[in-house]
Design an enzyme around this catalytic site. Sequence first.
Site, PDB file in Angstrom:
ATOM      1  CG  HIS A 122      41.081  34.916  46.065  1.00 46.94           C
ATOM      2  ND1 HIS A 122      39.868  35.534  45.828  1.00 46.94           N
ATOM      3  CD2 HIS A 122      41.933  35.910  46.443  1.00 46.94           C
ATOM      4  CE1 HIS A 122      39.987  36.828  46.051  1.00 46.94           C
ATOM      5  NE2 HIS A 122      41.229  37.089  46.431  1.00 46.94           N
ATOM      6  CG  ASP A 199      42.225  31.966  40.407  1.00 46.87           C
ATOM      7  OD1 ASP A 199      42.855  32.834  39.781  1.00 46.87           O
ATOM      8  OD2 ASP A 199      41.772  32.147  41.553  1.00 46.87           O
ATOM      9  CD  GLN A 202      48.298  36.319  43.177  1.00 46.76           C
ATOM     10  OE1 GLN A 202      49.396  36.744  42.794  1.00 46.76           O
ATOM     11  NE2 GLN A 202      47.421  37.093  43.788  1.00 46.76           N
ATOM     12  CE  LYS A 225      44.835  39.599  41.850  1.00 45.16           C
ATOM     13  NZ  LYS A 225      45.044  40.155  43.184  1.00 45.16           N
ATOM     14  CB  CYS A 363      40.390  37.030  49.584  1.00 46.44           C
ATOM     15  SG  CYS A 363      40.071  38.777  49.637  1.00 46.44           S
TER      16      CYS A 363
HETATM   17  N1  PMP Z   1      42.263  34.433  42.595  1.00 50.01           N
HETATM   18  C1  PMP Z   1      43.440  34.624  43.191  1.00 50.01           C
HETATM   19  C2  PMP Z   1      44.364  33.460  43.387  1.00 50.01           C
HETATM   20  C3  PMP Z   1      43.792  35.907  43.586  1.00 50.01           C
HETATM   21  O1  PMP Z   1      44.965  36.112  44.187  1.00 50.01           O
HETATM   22  C4  PMP Z   1      42.902  36.987  43.378  1.00 50.01           C
HETATM   23  C5  PMP Z   1      43.234  38.400  43.818  1.00 50.01           C
HETATM   24  N2  PMP Z   1      43.821  38.500  45.076  1.00 50.01           N
HETATM   25  C6  PMP Z   1      41.692  36.723  42.737  1.00 50.01           C
HETATM   26  C7  PMP Z   1      41.416  35.435  42.360  1.00 50.01           C
HETATM   27  C8  PMP Z   1      40.697  37.798  42.467  1.00 50.01           C
HETATM   28  O2  PMP Z   1      41.196  38.704  41.542  1.00 50.01           O
HETATM   29  P1  PMP Z   1      40.423  40.066  41.236  1.00 50.01           P
HETATM   30  O3  PMP Z   1      40.147  40.696  42.571  1.00 50.01           O
HETATM   31  O4  PMP Z   1      41.375  40.842  40.404  1.00 50.01           O
HETATM   32  O5  PMP Z   1      39.173  39.704  40.516  1.00 50.01           O
END
Ligand code: PMP
Length: 404
Positions: A122, A199, A202, A225, A363
């Site tokens: 991401h 990270d 997910q 999430k 993203c």
């Molecule tokens: N890493 C991953 C794998 C994600 O899916 C996301 C959110 N789509 C993020 C980081 C960022 O999370 P947040 O926007 O809640 O900070």
Amino acid sequence: MYDIQKIREDFPILQREVYKKPLVYLDNAATTQKPLCVLDAMREEYLNVNANVHRGVHYLSQQATDLHEAARETVRAFINARKIEEVVFTRGTTEAINLVAQTFCESQMKAGDEVLVTDMEHHSNIVPWQLQARKMGIVLKHASIDDEGCLEISNLKSQISERTKLISIAHVSNVLGTINPVKDIIKLAHERGIPVLVDGAQSAPHMKIDVQDLDCDFLAFSGHKMYGPTGIGVLYGKEEWLEKLPPYQGGGEMIDKVSWEKTTFERLPFKFEAGTPDYVATHGLATAIKYMESLGMENIEAHEQELTRYCMEQMRTIPNMRLFGEAPHKDAVVSFLVGDIHHLDMGTLLDRLGIAVRTGHHCAHPLMDRLGVAGTVRASFALYNTKEEIDALVAGIRRVSAMF
Ligand code: PMP
């Protein structure tokens, strides 16, 4: 006993209609819906407890502090961290990764040193490192993936050099659903003396994470999430690392003593928590964690694995279906395109049928480049989704496809 109908009653939003159709909410990788218990807990705190936390002598402040610190303990137990000192509250995964990127690069790296990520990250696990690369001249490398969407471990290994100072890797891809073998990667990194950031944005909502078993050095995840409120997340860091890193932001809460000559900082974890924390959100997050635990993380995982398996099986029956992410170990995310139907058209028309999916690059521009597409349609599942909802998705895709 996993009573899905009873579970769905905990999420009143799932009963609503959009365009006079029952809502089918399949955008859970972006954010999940909130159960009543989380909303009630936060309302109750604002109604009856609200006061700023830490160092308040009065009753409400102490009560709010107790709830806030109890939430830290709930998170500690949830990820099986050794100590509460290792649990830092942040605004979310993004802030947690930025915290490590800034403080780790500043204190542990020199120009020419390397951070290794993967092609399935991401943007929040790419751009923070690029910002440091620009500032400090560090080098960002990325390990490749194969056509099924699995990480190529041999490539990852070959990219490690004596200048690799950190590996930062998604536990589960938000586009492909691939579950990366992070425990093995951490082991091979540690054999070379390299720390690893996971990270967990997910993975934390979907599976039991044990930071001691994984032996990760850092873990980042977001409350929103995993059925908790927005604006709150967690950075887990091994105490020995957090002790070595300098503060991230300056302000109240993070100091020990401030003078014009010399300022000293609070002990862990407060050193990294400048300013008034979102103490109502931490309580909300703890309530969400307890909710998940009351259902059982293993049960949630089994339910979502079955939904993912079923969805992949059904998707394969649709003519001209292109699935992105066919790893044998995959979780709760199904990305696809049908023929040359634009992802936005598919998403917009599914929306008209009441089906909420996400479209676009998710993203993950570098991953889109690797897949050779501008974007995909993504359905992602949560503990409250049903096979009937997947049937509705599949019927919807067939209907949209027929229109083209
Ligand atoms: N890493 C991953 C794998 C994600 O899916 C996301 C959110 N789509 C993020 C980081 C960022 O999370 P947040 O926007 O809640 O900070």
